[in-house]
Motif scaffolding. Structure first.
Motif, PDB file in Angstrom:
ATOM      1  N   ARG A   1       0.836  -1.214   0.000  1.00  0.00           N
ATOM      2  CA  ARG A   1       0.000   0.000   0.000  1.00  0.00           C
ATOM      3  C   ARG A   1       0.867   1.260   0.000  1.00  0.00           C
ATOM      4  NH1 ARG A   1      -5.345  -0.442   3.804  1.00  0.00           N
ATOM      5  NH2 ARG A   1      -6.372  -2.038   2.576  1.00  0.00           N
ATOM      6  N   HIS A   2       1.916   1.243   0.809  1.00  0.00           N
ATOM      7  CA  HIS A   2       2.807   2.394   0.906  1.00  0.00           C
ATOM      8  C   HIS A   2       3.475   2.677  -0.443  1.00  0.00           C
ATOM      9  CE1 HIS A   2       5.438   5.167   3.084  1.00  0.00           C
ATOM     10  NE2 HIS A   2       6.450   4.657   2.408  1.00  0.00           N
ATOM     11  N   PHE A   3       4.034   1.634  -1.050  1.00  0.00           N
ATOM     12  CA  PHE A   3       4.723   1.806  -2.333  1.00  0.00           C
ATOM     13  C   PHE A   3       3.754   2.189  -3.450  1.00  0.00           C
ATOM     14  CE2 PHE A   3       8.092  -1.053  -0.483  1.00  0.00           C
ATOM     15  CZ  PHE A   3       9.091  -0.092  -0.484  1.00  0.00           C
ATOM     16  N   ARG A   4       2.583   1.590  -3.481  1.00  0.00           N
ATOM     17  CA  ARG A   4       1.610   1.903  -4.537  1.00  0.00           C
ATOM     18  C   ARG A   4       1.068   3.317  -4.413  1.00  0.00           C
ATOM     19  NH1 ARG A   4      -1.378  -3.834  -5.660  1.00  0.00           N
ATOM     20  NH2 ARG A   4       0.235  -4.588  -7.081  1.00  0.00           N
ATOM     21  N   ALA A   5       1.212   3.917  -3.236  1.00  0.00           N
ATOM     22  CA  ALA A   5       0.815   5.314  -3.049  1.00  0.00           C
ATOM     23  C   ALA A   5       1.905   6.251  -3.560  1.00  0.00           C
ATOM     24  CB  ALA A   5       0.533   5.587  -1.571  1.00  0.00           C
ATOM     25  N   GLY A   6       2.967   5.666  -4.138  1.00  0.00           N
ATOM     26  CA  GLY A   6       4.046   6.472  -4.703  1.00  0.00           C
ATOM     27  C   GLY A   6       5.081   6.906  -3.689  1.00  0.00           C
ATOM     28  N   LYS A   7       5.066   6.299  -2.514  1.00  0.00           N
ATOM     29  CA  LYS A   7       5.983   6.690  -1.448  1.00  0.00           C
ATOM     30  C   LYS A   7       7.213   5.795  -1.427  1.00  0.00           C
ATOM     31  CE  LYS A   7       2.090   8.218   1.338  1.00  0.00           C
ATOM     32  NZ  LYS A   7       1.323   7.941   2.551  1.00  0.00           N
ATOM     33  N   SER A   8       8.273   6.311  -0.837  1.00  0.00           N
ATOM     34  CA  SER A   8       9.510   5.549  -0.659  1.00  0.00           C
ATOM     35  C   SER A   8       9.663   5.227   0.822  1.00  0.00           C
ATOM     36  CB  SER A   8      10.701   6.369  -1.137  1.00  0.00           C
ATOM     37  OG  SER A   8      10.821   7.540  -0.343  1.00  0.00           O
ATOM     38  N   ILE A   9      10.665   4.377   1.137  1.00  0.00           N
ATOM     39  CA  ILE A   9      10.873   4.010   2.538  1.00  0.00           C
ATOM     40  C   ILE A   9      12.306   3.531   2.743  1.00  0.00           C
ATOM     41  CG2 ILE A   9      10.205   1.577   2.346  1.00  0.00           C
ATOM     42  CD1 ILE A   9       8.559   2.052   4.969  1.00  0.00           C
ATOM     43  N   THR A  10      12.797   3.724   3.950  1.00  0.00           N
ATOM     44  CA  THR A  10      14.092   3.171   4.362  1.00  0.00           C
ATOM     45  C   THR A  10      13.818   2.085   5.398  1.00  0.00           C
ATOM     46  OG1 THR A  10      14.405   4.658   6.244  1.00  0.00           O
ATOM     47  CG2 THR A  10      15.175   5.437   4.078  1.00  0.00           C
ATOM     48  N   ALA A  11      14.826   1.270   5.682  1.00  0.00           N
ATOM     49  CA  ALA A  11      14.674   0.223   6.694  1.00  0.00           C
ATOM     50  C   ALA A  11      14.363   0.833   8.054  1.00  0.00           C
ATOM     51  CB  ALA A  11      15.931  -0.633   6.760  1.00  0.00           C
ATOM     52  N   ARG A  12      14.983   1.948   8.371  1.00  0.00           N
ATOM     53  CA  ARG A  12      14.728   2.609   9.665  1.00  0.00           C
ATOM     54  C   ARG A  12      13.296   3.135   9.727  1.00  0.00           C
ATOM     55  NH1 ARG A  12      18.826   5.988  13.140  1.00  0.00           N
ATOM     56  NH2 ARG A  12      19.783   3.978  12.805  1.00  0.00           N
ATOM     57  N   GLU A  13      12.808   3.709   8.641  1.00  0.00           N
ATOM     58  CA  GLU A  13      11.421   4.183   8.614  1.00  0.00           C
ATOM     59  C   GLU A  13      10.444   3.013   8.765  1.00  0.00           C
ATOM     60  OE1 GLU A  13      12.133   8.082   5.737  1.00  0.00           O
ATOM     61  OE2 GLU A  13      11.428   6.205   4.858  1.00  0.00           O
ATOM     62  N   ALA A  14      10.764   1.888   8.124  1.00  0.00           N
ATOM     63  CA  ALA A  14       9.900   0.712   8.209  1.00  0.00           C
ATOM     64  C   ALA A  14       9.834   0.168   9.636  1.00  0.00           C
ATOM     65  CB  ALA A  14      10.398  -0.373   7.258  1.00  0.00           C
TER      66      ALA A  14
END
Length: 82
Positions: A21-34
């Motif tokens: 859901r996060h990625f399909r919303a066009g967002k990025s993420i780091t391991a720390r954010e996850a």
């Protein structure tokens, strides 16, 4: 199990579903954010690998923390090959 419990379980997403859901919303993420709110995914790289096995393709870039000079990767969803 009561109807209330069933409704709560239906609304609870798996960690992979949260990331999708996060990625399909066009967002990025780091391991720390996850690993922090609202995800609390401590095994981010394992979940990412599971998604890659399902056909998700990710792009990443190195980023650097200006305070600590530590480097980390930020991930974006590129495509889904399912």
């Amino acid at each position: 199990m009561s109807d209330i419990d069933n409704n709560v379980n239906k609304k609870r997403l798996t960690q992979c579903e949260q990331l999708i859901r996060h990625f399909r919303a066009g967002k990025s993420i780091t391991a720390r954010e996850a690993d922090s709110y609202p995800f609390f995914i401590t095994q981010f790289h394992t979940r990412k690998s599971e998604l890659e096995q399902l056909g998700f393709v990710f792009r990443w870039e190195w980023e650097k923390n200006k305070t600590t000079n530590s480097r980390y990767k930020r991930y974006w969803l590129v495509k889904v090959s399912v």
